[in-house]
Scaffold this active site. Structure first.
Site, PDB file in Angstrom:
ATOM      1  NE  ARG A 112      -3.592  -2.700   0.527  1.00 19.53           N
ATOM      2  CZ  ARG A 112      -4.278  -3.396  -0.381  1.00 19.53           C
ATOM      3  NH1 ARG A 112      -4.142  -3.123  -1.662  1.00 19.53           N
ATOM      4  NH2 ARG A 112      -5.101  -4.360  -0.001  1.00 19.53           N
ATOM      5  CG  ASN A 137      -3.321  -3.275  -6.440  1.00 13.90           C
ATOM      6  OD1 ASN A 137      -2.230  -3.635  -6.015  1.00 13.90           O
ATOM      7  ND2 ASN A 137      -4.454  -3.684  -5.900  1.00 13.90           N
ATOM      8  CG  HIS A 159      -4.179 -15.063  -6.622  1.00 10.15           C
ATOM      9  ND1 HIS A 159      -4.849 -15.111  -7.835  1.00 10.15           N
ATOM     10  CD2 HIS A 159      -4.036 -13.747  -6.316  1.00 10.15           C
ATOM     11  CE1 HIS A 159      -5.093 -13.893  -8.233  1.00 10.15           C
ATOM     12  NE2 HIS A 159      -4.619 -13.045  -7.347  1.00 10.15           N
ATOM     13  CG  ASP A 167      -3.205 -11.846  -2.763  1.00 10.77           C
ATOM     14  OD1 ASP A 167      -2.835 -10.657  -2.830  1.00 10.77           O
ATOM     15  OD2 ASP A 167      -4.272 -12.248  -3.273  1.00 10.77           O
TER      16      ASP A 167
END
Length: 446
Positions: free
Chosen positions: A65, A95, A237, A310
């Site tokens: 993040r 992202n 994943h 993840d």
């Protein structure tokens, strides 16, 4: 030659085999793995009391993040979680807010991270439309590129196979791999719209919105795009037996493809989702017993290359409410290695397999030179493990800002006692003992 540090009284898994030996470190590198009489003198010697030393685990799928999403996690808290969970290197997904989709954004993240991280960190990038920018992202040090077919981040319309192949071709020319979240976005959106309009909003409805065939078709599509473009493909994943079989078939035909599984897809099923509720909602969702067994079988045989957390931290308020509005993802940096060590102790998998999937193959797949093994010339990234230590998962004690876990209350045997990064102890007994900025930014291209 005098070493900086000797670690003695150890069982050492070199990445290939288990030996009784000591480890000598100088200038952040391993210079010797040998019996103590054959180690050089050192300024400092640590008696490790018979603990197991494994190569520094590498988590190739982490959302740190930071930036405008620092309320969820930042580079310091995320790498503290990594260190205390036994990871010495993590690869951060793009992202973020703003997205890591230009050379300028990548450099900005790297510079910010250098001041904050306590383990090694590498960065993914999103492939932009401009081929020159793709090449520059690679030259600036992006370890890989990421494409999400389910929730598109890139300007490319990846519902189009032609566009997907062209994006992959640009990445292929850089020599970097492309990692893909493989679920057909159009299929997921159609299913979700249908379920929502009919008033369905249970946690199992979320599973129905992400049907297994959406993953299977997406995996087949990205494999074909890899064949047509020549890119090295990494499937993130994998959650279903069908998708794993598609990867297996591609490997048998020589396609350059690797894949990962997560602990939550290995240890939990959709039945657990019913009990845990929305806090365990992830993309892709938890699956069936048949899928879980296929993933374990793939891991044991080497079909599955990597175990990755993840790690997807969210604020507590983002994990409550409607299943359609909740943020998908769970934190995993502090539970992944203990879960896999516990699996070794329970006879579910061999230690060799865990070291291969957490250390050796991540370094090989992502070209991380000098990592993944305990051998002379490799970076002194080492984790000392007590295979007989019990640990109870208590999210309130996490170093991550995300204080929740689908594994809350689990008692696990196998515990990372000491995490050493580039020859420096950064965490001990789940306490951070390093200063912000003691870690390094790693780059791709190995």
């Amino acid at each position: 030659m005098k070493a900086d540090l000797n670690l003695v009284n150890l069982k050492v898994h070199t990445g290939e085999r288990l030996v009784e030996a000591g480890i000598s470190v100088q200038d952040g590198k391993i210079i010797s793995v040998a019996k103590p009489p054959n180690l050089p003198e050192a300024d400092e010697t640590i008696d490790c009391g018979g603990l197991l030393a494994i190569p520094g685990p590498i988590d190739v799928h982490v959302h740190l993040r930071d930036m405008e999403l620092s309320y969820k996690e930042d580079f310091y808290t995320g790498t503290c979680a990594a260190a205390c969970g036994g990871f010495t290197t993590v690869l951060d997904m793009p992202n973020t807010k703003p997205l890591t989709d230009s050379p300028e954004r990548l450099v900005e993240k790297m510079e910010r991270a250098r001041r904050m991280v306590i383990v090694n960190v590498g960065f993914y990038a999103i492939p932009p439309l401009d081929e020159k920018a793709v090449r520059e992202l690679a030259s600036k040090g992006a370890v890989a590129f990421k494409v999400n077919l389910c929730r598109q981040w890139t300007e490319w319309d990846t519902d189009s196979q032609e566009n997907l192949v062209e994006a992959f071709r640009m990445v292929s020319d850089t020599g970097r791999p492309v990692a893909v979240h493989a679920e057909e976005g159009a299929m997921v959106r159609e299913a979700e719209d249908r379920l929502r309009s009919s008033g369905r909003s249970g946690v199992l409805d979320y599973v129905d919105a992400h049907p297994e065939r959406a993953e299977f078709r997406a995996v087949r599509r990205v494999i074909q795009a890899s064949i047509n473009s020549g890119v090295r493909l990494h499937v993130c994943h994998v959650s279903t037996a069908w998708a794993l079989e598609a990867v297996s078939k591609a490997k048998r035909f020589g396609v350059p493809v690797s894949c990962e599984v997560t602990p939550h897809h290995l240890f939990l099923t959709s039945r657990d989702l019913e009990k845990l509720g929305v806090k365990a909602v992830t993309d892709p969702p938890l699956r069936t017993d048949v899928d879980v067994e296929a993933l374990w079988r793939g891991l044991r045989t080497g079909l599955v290359d990597v175990v990755a957390s993840d790690h997807a931290p969210h604020a507590e308020w983002e994990k409550t409410g409607s299943v359609w509005e909740v943020s998908p993802g769970v934190p995993g940096l502090e539970t992944t290695l203990p879960l896999m060590l516990d699996a070794v102790n329970r006879g579910l998998v061999d230690l060799d397999v865990v070291v291969r999937a957490l250390c050796v193959r991540p370094a090989e797949v992502f070209g991380l030179r000098g990592k993944g093994r305990i051998q002379p010339g490799f970076d002194a990234d080492v984790v000392l493990v007590d295979m007989d230590r019990w640990w109870k998962v208590d999210p309130t004690e996490f170093h991550s800002k995300a204080k929740y876990s689908p594994f809350e209350g689990w008692r696990l045997m196998g515990f990372p006692v000491k995490t050493i990064v580039n020859g420096v102890v950064v965490a001990e007994e789940r306490e951070v003992v390093a200063e912000p900025g003691s870690g390094r930014v790693v780059v791709g291209g190995g």
